[in-house]
Design a protein around this motif. Structure first.
Motif, PDB file in Angstrom:
ATOM      1  N   GLU A  60      59.633  -5.000  -7.486  1.00 18.72           N
ATOM      2  CA  GLU A  60      58.986  -4.581  -6.366  1.00 18.72           C
ATOM      3  C   GLU A  60      59.228  -5.901  -5.203  1.00 18.72           C
ATOM      4  O   GLU A  60      60.018  -7.552  -5.543  1.00 18.72           O
ATOM      5  N   PRO A  61      59.595  -5.635  -3.335  1.00 17.04           N
ATOM      6  CA  PRO A  61      59.811  -6.087  -2.613  1.00 17.04           C
ATOM      7  C   PRO A  61      59.047  -7.614  -2.611  1.00 17.04           C
ATOM      8  O   PRO A  61      57.702  -7.526  -3.053  1.00 17.04           O
ATOM      9  N   ALA A  62      59.515  -8.385  -2.733  1.00 15.82           N
ATOM     10  CA  ALA A  62      58.866  -9.965  -2.328  1.00 15.82           C
ATOM     11  C   ALA A  62      58.286 -10.205  -1.346  1.00 15.82           C
ATOM     12  O   ALA A  62      57.379 -10.772  -1.174  1.00 15.82           O
ATOM     13  N   GLY A  63      58.825  -9.716  -0.079  1.00 20.74           N
ATOM     14  CA  GLY A  63      57.939  -9.581   1.393  1.00 20.74           C
ATOM     15  C   GLY A  63      59.185  -9.651   2.356  1.00 20.74           C
ATOM     16  O   GLY A  63      60.296  -9.072   1.827  1.00 20.74           O
ATOM     17  N   HIS A  64      58.457  -9.438   3.409  1.00 25.43           N
ATOM     18  CA  HIS A  64      59.853  -9.386   4.167  1.00 25.43           C
ATOM     19  C   HIS A  64      59.870  -9.847   5.739  1.00 25.43           C
ATOM     20  O   HIS A  64      58.355 -10.919   5.998  1.00 25.43           O
ATOM     21  N   SER A  65      60.632 -10.582   6.319  1.00 24.86           N
ATOM     22  CA  SER A  65      60.812 -11.905   7.645  1.00 24.86           C
ATOM     23  C   SER A  65      59.809 -11.225   8.857  1.00 24.86           C
ATOM     24  O   SER A  65      59.733 -10.213   8.689  1.00 24.86           O
ATOM     25  N   LYS A  66      59.363 -12.120   9.361  1.00 20.68           N
ATOM     26  CA  LYS A  66      58.942 -11.960  10.624  1.00 20.68           C
ATOM     27  C   LYS A  66      59.569 -11.209  11.529  1.00 20.68           C
ATOM     28  O   LYS A  66      59.080 -10.617  12.264  1.00 20.68           O
ATOM     29  N   ARG A  67      60.209 -11.856  11.940  1.00 22.14           N
ATOM     30  CA  ARG A  67      60.667 -11.510  13.366  1.00 22.14           C
ATOM     31  C   ARG A  67      61.788  -9.974  13.321  1.00 22.14           C
ATOM     32  O   ARG A  67      61.348  -8.745  13.739  1.00 22.14           O
ATOM     33  N   LEU A  68      62.681  -9.750  11.726  1.00 25.27           N
ATOM     34  CA  LEU A  68      63.474  -8.652  11.822  1.00 25.27           C
ATOM     35  C   LEU A  68      63.480  -7.227  11.057  1.00 25.27           C
ATOM     36  O   LEU A  68      63.803  -6.454  10.431  1.00 25.27           O
ATOM     37  N   GLY A  69      62.541  -7.952  10.368  1.00 25.52           N
ATOM     38  CA  GLY A  69      61.487  -6.853   9.041  1.00 25.52           C
ATOM     39  C   GLY A  69      62.867  -7.246   7.778  1.00 25.52           C
ATOM     40  O   GLY A  69      62.728  -6.294   6.618  1.00 25.52           O
TER      41      GLY A  69
END
Length: 89
Positions: free
Chosen positions: A52-61
């Motif tokens: 699964e994806p570990a997460g996404h960055s705040k600004r650009l996703g």
């Protein structure tokens, strides 16, 4: 071969970070299976983990890597695209 340190969530490997080989696409495999031998000499127990994806960055996703989540139901069986769907009852 390249490897990527990947976090495992849930199950017997909870909280561990292990190096996992990545494929030519730069992604680790969709499923990671860990066979654990039986103490009595029976068939080994297989623990399955789903990528699964570990997460996404705040600004650009942008995605920030991968993690493996424990799947207690095990790996779903493979279905070939040309097989007939199961009939509904």
């Amino acid at each position: 071969m390249q490897s990527e340190n990947t976090l495992f969530v849930g199950g017997p490997l909870d909280g561990r970070v292990l190096p996992v080989l990545i494929g030519p696409s730069g992604k680790p495999p969709q499923w990671y299976e860990v066979p654990v031998p039986d103490a009595d000499g029976g068939p080994p127990t297989v623990y399955a983990y789903r990528r699964e994806p570990a997460g996404h960055s705040k600004r650009l996703g942008i995605q920030r890597g991968w993690k493996y989540t424990y799947a207690p139901e095990g790996r779903e069986p493979r279905r070939w695209p040309w097989t007939k769907p199961t009939p509904r009852t």
